[in-house]
Design an enzyme around this catalytic site. Structure first.
Site, PDB file in Angstrom:
ATOM      1  N   HIS A 197       0.846  -1.179   0.000  1.00  0.00           N
ATOM      2  CA  HIS A 197       0.000   0.000   0.000  1.00  0.00           C
ATOM      3  C   HIS A 197       0.884   1.232   0.000  1.00  0.00           C
ATOM      4  CE1 HIS A 197      -1.535   3.338   2.618  1.00  0.00           C
ATOM      5  NE2 HIS A 197      -2.478   3.326   1.700  1.00  0.00           N
ATOM      6  N   ARG A 355     -15.797   9.358  -4.441  1.00  0.00           N
ATOM      7  CA  ARG A 355     -16.125   8.332  -5.433  1.00  0.00           C
ATOM      8  C   ARG A 355     -15.940   6.950  -4.802  1.00  0.00           C
ATOM      9  NH1 ARG A 355     -13.632   5.389  -9.754  1.00  0.00           N
ATOM     10  NH2 ARG A 355     -15.033   5.248 -11.571  1.00  0.00           N
ATOM     11  N   ILE A 356     -17.040   6.232  -4.623  1.00  0.00           N
ATOM     12  CA  ILE A 356     -17.039   4.990  -3.849  1.00  0.00           C
ATOM     13  C   ILE A 356     -16.125   3.933  -4.462  1.00  0.00           C
ATOM     14  CG2 ILE A 356     -18.454   3.085  -3.002  1.00  0.00           C
ATOM     15  CD1 ILE A 356     -18.834   5.746  -1.534  1.00  0.00           C
TER      16      ILE A 356
END
Length: 395
Positions: A197, A355-356
């Site tokens: 990540h 924005r999902i």
């Protein structure tokens, strides 16, 4: 046998419950039943869409405008009239240019190893801002790889401001803000290849100077962290050494400071264990000048490929068993728990109407939960869990 649950996608969290089979509005998913009116016909019932309600005191307008799909990438997502990246005084423009270049570099490196390409979505908002979302799914090497950039203008509700600033008290109303960042999570298929990540962002609040409780401020944040399912010490040392090298170019205190911050931040508090084996993490960083911190964020972002890709090339073809895969899925479950419960970026995005699909791209395609699973002491799985419970100094 231990009971287990497999999560296939974020939509698996949506349960169809409290439906009555005797109701004319029944939502028995996938069931066919004889019609009570005409026995020679079949009726199909579908789930009803349920509406979520909030107390009226918490209802407010959208914090961010709804995104609009675009067919082409613009040169910049900044609002018209703002200084471009070519203007040395424009931190906004130069940061946007940097994150878009890093997105291209990381995606090119992933495609070169995987052999599959990214799906790209470009979107913008009427009042300014937008982003580029790239996802590689079900590839040859990666189960799911997302690399997103975004430039956002909006209004932060007080609770989103607190999420963005680690609990800063705010007594004022919504705060205008600007944010730009790159965010990526890379989940490989092979359980011996680690998840990565990274996220680097620049943030400004545009509140008037005299606004009560909402100081006008800017800050940088970000980091890169490694989440393997199995420990190869030489891999972890390589990763941490690359982070330290990037930090040492700017301040020799950065690596130990941000390494500890990473260990503390990525803690799954309800389990008292870390999500992975750490890296670096920093936030609300504004105690140096902007030029210095822009250079530091750029160096860290450019260190992603040399820190990570060699590990994937080394481990992607390692033979593995079903037991190894099951352990990887359990660790993926921990990943989901942290991201949905504690991650500040996820919380901020959900609270501001982001924005999902971009917000939840960090979730793996598959994850697993087993009841009261405990690896046997001394096994490779136990060693990983022990390192997550008791963070180590790797270099």
């Amino acid at each position: 046998m231990a009971s287990s649950t497999t999560l296939s996608s974020p939509s698996s969290f949506l349960g169809f419950s409290s439906y009555s089979s005797s109701s004319s509005n029944s939502a028995s998913v996938g069931f066919f039943r004889p019609s009570p009116l005409k026995s020679n016909k079949i009726s199909i019932s579908f789930p009803r869409k349920r509406v979520c309600f909030r107390p009226s005191s918490s209802i407010s307008g959208p914090a961010i405008e709804k995104e609009v799909p675009q067919s082409e990438r613009p040169d910049s997502f900044l609002r018209d009239g703002e200084a471009p990246a070519s203007d040395s005084s424009s931190v906004r423009g130069r940061f946007e240019k940097m994150i878009r270049e890093v997105q291209d570099k990381v995606c090119a490196a992933i495609e070169a190893v995987d052999g599959c390409g990214f799906k790209e979505d470009v979107w913008s908002r009427p009042g300014g801002g937008g982003g580029i979302s790239r996802v590689l799914q079900d590839g040859n090497v990666w189960e799911k790889a997302g690399v997103n950039v975004s430039v956002v203008y909006g209004m932060m509700p007080p609770d989103a401001y607190r999420a963005a600033t680690a609990g800063t008290v705010l007594n004022a109303g919504p705060v205008p803000f600007f944010a730009a960042g790159i965010s990526s999570v890379l989940h490989p298929k092979n359980p011996f290849a680690p998840t990565l990540h990274f996220n680097y962002r620049y943030f400004e609040t545009d509140a008037p100077e005299d606004a009560a409780g909402a100081p006008r401020k800017w800050w940088f944040g970000g980091g890169t962290d490694l989440t393997p399912s199995y420990i190869f010490e030489e891999d972890v040392k390589h990763f941490h050494s690359t982070q330290k090298k990037a930090c040492d170019k700017f301040d020799p205190t950065f690596y130990p400071r941000f390494k500890k911050w990473c260990d503390d931040y990525f803690c799954i508090k309800h389990r008292e264990e870390r999500r992975g084996l750490g890296g670096i993490f920093f936030d609300d960083l504004n105690d140096y000048d902007q030029e210095f911190l822009l250079g530091f964020a750029t160096e860290c972002a450019n260190s992603v490929v040399p820190a990570y890709i060699p590990l994937i090339e080394k481990r992607k073809d390692t033979p593995f068993t079903e037991q190894h895969k099951a352990w990887q899925q359990l660790r993926r479950g921990r990943y989901v728990e942290f991201n949905l419960v504690y991650d500040r970026g996820t919380t901020f995005g959900l609270k501001t109407g982001g924005r999902i699909e971009s917000i939840l791209v960090s979730l793996p395609l598959t994850a697993r939960w087993e009841y009261d699973h405990k690896p046997e002491e001394g096994t490779e799985e136990w060693k990983l869990l022990d390192a997550c419970i008791n963070p180590k100094e790797w270099i």
